[in-house]
Write a protein that holds these residues in place. Structure first.
Motif, PDB file in Angstrom:
ATOM      1  N   HIS A 217       0.832  -1.125   0.050  1.00 32.93           N
ATOM      2  CA  HIS A 217      -0.032   0.103  -0.043  1.00 32.93           C
ATOM      3  C   HIS A 217       0.857   1.171  -0.127  1.00 32.93           C
ATOM      4  CE1 HIS A 217      -4.053  -1.744   0.337  1.00 32.93           C
ATOM      5  NE2 HIS A 217      -3.330  -2.830   0.982  1.00 32.93           N
ATOM      6  N   VAL A 218       1.962   1.261  -0.763  1.00 29.69           N
ATOM      7  CA  VAL A 218       2.832   2.531  -1.017  1.00 29.69           C
ATOM      8  C   VAL A 218       1.915   3.617  -1.600  1.00 29.69           C
ATOM      9  CG1 VAL A 218       4.846   3.570  -2.302  1.00 29.69           C
ATOM     10  CG2 VAL A 218       4.654   1.059  -1.552  1.00 29.69           C
ATOM     11  N   GLY A 219       1.921   4.670  -0.927  1.00 30.16           N
ATOM     12  CA  GLY A 219       1.133   6.123  -1.278  1.00 30.16           C
ATOM     13  C   GLY A 219       0.180   6.358  -0.221  1.00 30.16           C
ATOM     14  N   SER A 220       0.118   5.171   0.596  1.00 30.55           N
ATOM     15  CA  SER A 220      -1.042   5.567   1.831  1.00 30.55           C
ATOM     16  C   SER A 220      -0.263   6.119   2.869  1.00 30.55           C
ATOM     17  CB  SER A 220      -1.529   4.384   2.308  1.00 30.55           C
ATOM     18  OG  SER A 220      -2.338   4.340   3.565  1.00 30.55           O
ATOM     19  N   VAL A 221      -1.071   6.970   3.694  1.00 27.70           N
ATOM     20  CA  VAL A 221      -0.342   7.576   4.916  1.00 27.70           C
ATOM     21  C   VAL A 221       0.039   6.470   5.830  1.00 27.70           C
ATOM     22  CG1 VAL A 221      -1.084   9.933   4.532  1.00 27.70           C
ATOM     23  CG2 VAL A 221      -2.565   8.402   5.741  1.00 27.70           C
ATOM     24  N   ILE A 270       0.618   9.955  -1.320  1.00 25.04           N
ATOM     25  CA  ILE A 270       0.831  10.289  -2.750  1.00 25.04           C
ATOM     26  C   ILE A 270      -0.242   9.946  -3.634  1.00 25.04           C
ATOM     27  CG2 ILE A 270       2.380   9.620  -4.843  1.00 25.04           C
ATOM     28  CD1 ILE A 270       4.361   8.000  -2.793  1.00 25.04           C
ATOM     29  N   LYS A 271      -0.762  11.087  -4.353  1.00 25.64           N
ATOM     30  CA  LYS A 271      -2.168  11.129  -4.840  1.00 25.64           C
ATOM     31  C   LYS A 271      -2.166  10.798  -6.503  1.00 25.64           C
ATOM     32  CE  LYS A 271      -3.821  14.779  -1.714  1.00 25.64           C
ATOM     33  NZ  LYS A 271      -4.030  13.768  -0.733  1.00 25.64           N
ATOM     34  N   ASN A 272      -0.850  10.476  -7.053  1.00 25.73           N
ATOM     35  CA  ASN A 272      -1.019  10.270  -8.374  1.00 25.73           C
ATOM     36  C   ASN A 272      -0.398   8.586  -8.432  1.00 25.73           C
ATOM     37  OD1 ASN A 272       0.822   9.750 -10.724  1.00 25.73           O
ATOM     38  ND2 ASN A 272       0.053  11.299 -11.425  1.00 25.73           N
ATOM     39  N   ILE A 273      -1.287   8.009  -9.149  1.00 27.67           N
ATOM     40  CA  ILE A 273      -1.115   6.574  -9.332  1.00 27.67           C
ATOM     41  C   ILE A 273       0.344   6.299  -9.830  1.00 27.67           C
ATOM     42  CG2 ILE A 273      -2.199   6.196 -11.482  1.00 27.67           C
ATOM     43  CD1 ILE A 273      -2.578   3.772  -8.525  1.00 27.67           C
ATOM     44  N   PHE A 274       0.694   6.707 -10.910  1.00 27.91           N
ATOM     45  CA  PHE A 274       1.940   6.620 -11.423  1.00 27.91           C
ATOM     46  C   PHE A 274       3.083   7.043 -10.167  1.00 27.91           C
ATOM     47  CE2 PHE A 274      -0.549   7.042 -15.131  1.00 27.91           C
ATOM     48  CZ  PHE A 274      -0.443   5.762 -15.615  1.00 27.91           C
ATOM     49  N   ASP A 275       2.936   8.112  -9.586  1.00 29.79           N
ATOM     50  CA  ASP A 275       4.067   8.308  -8.512  1.00 29.79           C
ATOM     51  C   ASP A 275       4.016   7.412  -7.481  1.00 29.79           C
ATOM     52  OD1 ASP A 275       4.538  10.645  -9.974  1.00 29.79           O
ATOM     53  OD2 ASP A 275       3.304  11.950  -8.694  1.00 29.79           O
ATOM     54  N   GLN A 276       3.007   6.831  -7.212  1.00 33.80           N
ATOM     55  CA  GLN A 276       2.684   5.660  -6.120  1.00 33.80           C
ATOM     56  C   GLN A 276       3.761   4.578  -6.845  1.00 33.80           C
ATOM     57  OE1 GLN A 276      -1.124   4.328  -5.440  1.00 33.80           O
ATOM     58  NE2 GLN A 276      -1.695   6.372  -4.462  1.00 33.80           N
TER      59      GLN A 276
END
Ligand SMILES: [Fe+2]
Length: 463
Positions: A217-221, A270-276
């Protein structure tokens, strides 16, 4: 160091050393390194063994092994759904035929049409798909069962053992029962059979170590980045456990994704899927290159939700090191002859919701229900969207030696009929969704299976 000094050093440590083994290590320039290699090679010896051979030296010096020592075979299948009604019919017929075949090997089953024609009698066997389950006012259950010839009602009498069976819609079962008097359409059940796993399987012994994980779950706080970094550092430095780890399987939910549930954006770091995915790739690329990494998708990943899910698209795969292998969900990964079935586990939601006594805190029991039914998602129309096709690709055709899921974020280790069951939990702290349901996740635990003993060790990076 010359040959004699090496032989002397080995003897001083209580071992003999093979001439070829001496030839390998005498090339090492550092005396301390030779000393360490001999000591560690000695630890590899089995009880009655006293001679260090080139194999022992190779195991110690090249702990992550050469390509030819780890045999990895990957099998998964995805379909392209045309959206035609017949595709669903074909899928259910395939399910009935293949699971029915497993049952009919053990049961002298008759076609429902013939049973109804013959009428009364006892010890009648039928095999069919459950199409309806109802409770009667008197406390019995009536199950509608269907095969390719007809359908019939099966009565599960109140107070009997069979009424306690957790029947699910669309599962394929066998029934032994009797027909009383002229009521040809009702079979009174006394035993229910499931496709199940074969009994008395030989205990498997192979070699190598495999690590199972999922749900980063990278991108989650709530992603536990510090624990993940500790884990990767451990892989780089630890000799005893990580040093001979051959393969890591990641069973989906690599990133948190976007738009998965209402108001998810409040919990996104991280709010952008590609950045995640870019970030996930950064965090994973330092896994030592001699450990094979196999990644399949989950319901938070950016692939179609309908199962079987295809591997990540090229645009996402390109962020990751080329050596990583991207596979579909579900996937069979055979390592050194050991068959691992890796499935993200979305259908565990349906099992937990539909089978009394199931819980998110006990993934092993929910996973056992899937094994008994030889199907990864027996209920159609629940939480799992299925992509139909000629074959039912969620059916467990092959018997897995290891059954690996994630999704529920609780660690589970168990065994059922010779299959090792592992739910690898995840790397995400408690979310608001879990808080509302009182689910306490297990975080940053890493199960490692030794395929020699089929023993399992849980490493904890949470602290
Ligand atoms: Fe997850």
């Amino acid at each position: 160091m010359n040959d004699e000094e090496i032989v002397g050093l080995a003897m001083k440590n209580g071992f003999l050393i093979d001439r070829d083994a001496v030839n390998i290590i005498k090339n090492f320039s550092d005396k301390r390194e030779i000393y360490q290699v001999i000591k560690r090679a000695g630890k590899c010896l089995k009880d009655s063994d006293v001679v260090i051979t080139p194999d022992h030296i190779n195991d110690v010096c090249f702990p992550h092994k050469s390509e030819n020592k780890t045999d990895l075979r990957i099998r998964y299948d995805t379909n392209v759904c045309k959206g035609e009604y017949e595709e669903f019919t074909d899928m259910f017929i395939d399910r009935y035929r293949r699971l029915g075949k497993i049952l009919k090997r053990r049961l002298p089953a008759s076609a429902i049409k013939n049973v109804k024609k013959r009428g009364g009698g006892s010890d009648i066997f039928v095999v069919g798909m459950v199409s309806n389950i109802q409770k009667t006012r008197n406390g019995h259950k009536i199950v509608e069962m269907e095969d390719e010839t007809d359908l019939m009602s099966v009565l599960l009498p109140k107070g009997s053992d069979v009424i306690k069976e957790d029947l699910l819609l669309d599962e394929v079962i066998g029934v032994k029962g009797s027909i009383k008097g002229g009521r040809r359409n009702i079979l009174i059940a006394d035993t229910i059979f499931r496709p199940d796993l074969p009994v008395n399987r030989e205990r498997l012994r192979s070699h190598g170590k495999i690590g199972l994980t999922s749900d980063l779950h990278v991108g989650s706080v709530t992603f536990k980045e510090d624990s993940w970094k500790r884990f990767v550092k451990f892989l780089q430095r630890d000799e005893e456990v990580a040093g001979d780890l051959d393969c890591i399987i990641v069973a989906g939910d690599v990133v948190e994704g976007i738009g998965i549930y209402p108001n998810q954006e409040r919990e996104l770091f991280i709010k952008n899927i590609f950045d995640q995915y870019r970030e996930a790739a950064n965090l994973m690329e330092d896994i030592p290159s001699d450990i094979k990494v196999v990644i399949s998708p989950g319901n938070h990943d950016a692939v179609r939700q309908a199962e079987p899910q295809p591997p990540f698209p090229e645009k996402i795969r390109d962020f990751f090191p080329e050596r990583f292998k991207f596979v579909g969900n579900p996937c069979y990964i055979e390592m050194n002859g050991v068959n691992v079935l890796s499935y993200h586990g979305r259908s565990l939601d349906d099992i937990i919701q539909n089978i009394p006594g199931s819980s998110y805190n006990d993934p092993v029991s929910a996973m056992t229900h899937l094994l008994k039914r030889r199907h990864l998602s027996p209920i159609y129309g629940g939480r799992v969207a299925m992509s139909p096709g000629e074959r039912d690709l969620l059916l467990m055709g092959d018997v897995p030696d290891i059954f690996h899921c994630g999704h529920v974020h609780t660690l589970g280790i168990g065994r059922y009929s010779g299959t090792l069951i592992v739910n690898s939990a995840g790397w995400q702290e408690q979310t608001s969704f879990q808080r509302e349901r009182n689910i306490e996740p297990d975080v940053a635990k890493f199960p490692v299976i030794d395929l020699g003993s089929m023993g399992i060790k849980i490493l904890d990076f949470g602290g």
